[in-house]
Design an enzyme around this catalytic site. Structure first.
Site, mmCIF file in Angstrom:
data_model
loop_
_atom_site.group_PDB
_atom_site.id
_atom_site.type_symbol
_atom_site.label_atom_id
_atom_site.label_comp_id
_atom_site.label_asym_id
_atom_site.label_seq_id
_atom_site.Cartn_x
_atom_site.Cartn_y
_atom_site.Cartn_z
ATOM 1 C CE LYS A 187 -5.951 -29.544 8.320
ATOM 2 N NZ LYS A 187 -6.781 -28.957 7.262
ATOM 3 C CD GLN A 190 -9.622 -30.052 5.383
ATOM 4 O OE1 GLN A 190 -9.193 -29.523 6.407
ATOM 5 N NE2 GLN A 190 -8.822 -30.429 4.402
ATOM 6 C CG ASP A 194 -7.113 -22.543 6.254
ATOM 7 O OD1 ASP A 194 -6.107 -23.261 6.254
ATOM 8 O OD2 ASP A 194 -8.276 -22.980 6.252
#
Ligand code: GUN
Length: 280
Positions: free
Chosen positions: A51, A95, A118
């Site tokens: 990422k 995460q 997200d």
């Protein structure tokens, strides 16, 4: 036909890179992404590294905040509040999975919905199911973009989603509904999974069971999207038996090189979208 997720993701990154050049010349700043990683989970470490790498490559100001496994929940929540208030941060991602002593829901709800790259915050989940503008979870969005490469108009298609997680199955079903698909959501308690799959024009396999979906579960000319990333003795495999299903399906994603690269590209897309929403 094998759907080339690597190529489609690379094209999306190129488009975003151009977008960011325009943003930079107009606003004199670039979108910022902050990723919080707690602990030493090997898969999470690889995902976060990728990422960071791809963010930097396209011009996003990317920062990773790393905490040890035993960090207090309060420290993580305070960091999120600090990032919520930092105008250089467009998007925040924590995460998952998190260690057991940290309340995942509390963490997700502390991220401001406008910075929730997200799309996991309940407000954004609600917006998606109500059909409002929102950030869409990265993996389902990636799957939809792959589907659209094969079939522009999904209206009336029968889609079977295998798996009902908050990360993948549920938002995927919502997205497909929004595309006017007829959607069946199946899961580990579904009585006869094969008989559900065989009716599908589109199968999204997101259940985490290696090679579960067999050739004789799939209708001729179906499109099959494999979200699974399962570690086995013979390497990483998906939830679909690729050798069998690729002989029947009209199009199928490989593992690796299918959905995986799209997830990261869609995270970058969502970071740019968060920036645009707060700066327009
Ligand atoms: N862990 C595995 N997939 C994801 C994801 O899409 N977002 C976050 N935050 N964590 C993950």
């Amino acid at each position: 036909m094998i759907i080339d997720g690597k190529k489609i993701a690379s094209d999306l990154r190129e488009k975003l890179k151009k977008n960011i050049i325009e943003i930079k010349s107009k606003f004199k700043i670039v979108p910022g992404l902050s990723v919080i990683l707690v602990g030493e989970d090997p898969a999470s470490k690889i995902y976060v590294k990728n990422k960071e790498k791809f963010s930097k490559e396209i011009g996003i100001d990317s920062k990773v905040i790393r905490y040890p496994e035993n960090i207090e929940e309060k420290t993580v929540l305070n960091k999120i509040i600090e990032l919520n208030n930092d105008k250089n941060v467009s998007g925040i991602l924590v995460q998952l999975p998190l260690p057991k002593h940290i309340n995942k829901q509390k963490v997700i709800e502390t991220i401001h919905p406008s910075k929730d790259v997200d799309g996991f915050h309940p407000i954004n989940v609600g917006n998606l199911s109500s059909g409002y503008d929102t950030r869409i979870p990265c993996t389902p969005l990636g799957c939809l973009l792959l589907l659209k490469e094969i079939e522009k108009n999904l209206s009336g298609k029968h889609a079977v989603v295998v798996g009902r997680s908050n990360l993948n199955g549920k938002p995927m079903a919502q997205l497909l509904l929004r595309e006017n698909c007829t959607v069946t959501i199946t899961h580990s308690k579904t009585k006869d999974l094969k008989s559900e799959c065989i009716k599908a024009d589109i199968i999204i396999a997101a259940v985490g069971i290696p090679k579960l979906i067999k050739g004789n579960w799939v209708k001729k000319n179906a499109i099959v999207i494999d979200v699974g990333i399962n570690k086995t003795e013979s390497g990483i495999v998906g939830d679909v038996d690729f050798n069998e299903v690729s002989k029947i399906a009209k199009a199928i994603t490989p593992v690796p090189g299918g959905v995986g690269p799209m997830t990261i590209a869609c995270l970058l897309n969502n970071t740019v979208e968060c920036f645009k929403r707060t700066n327009s």
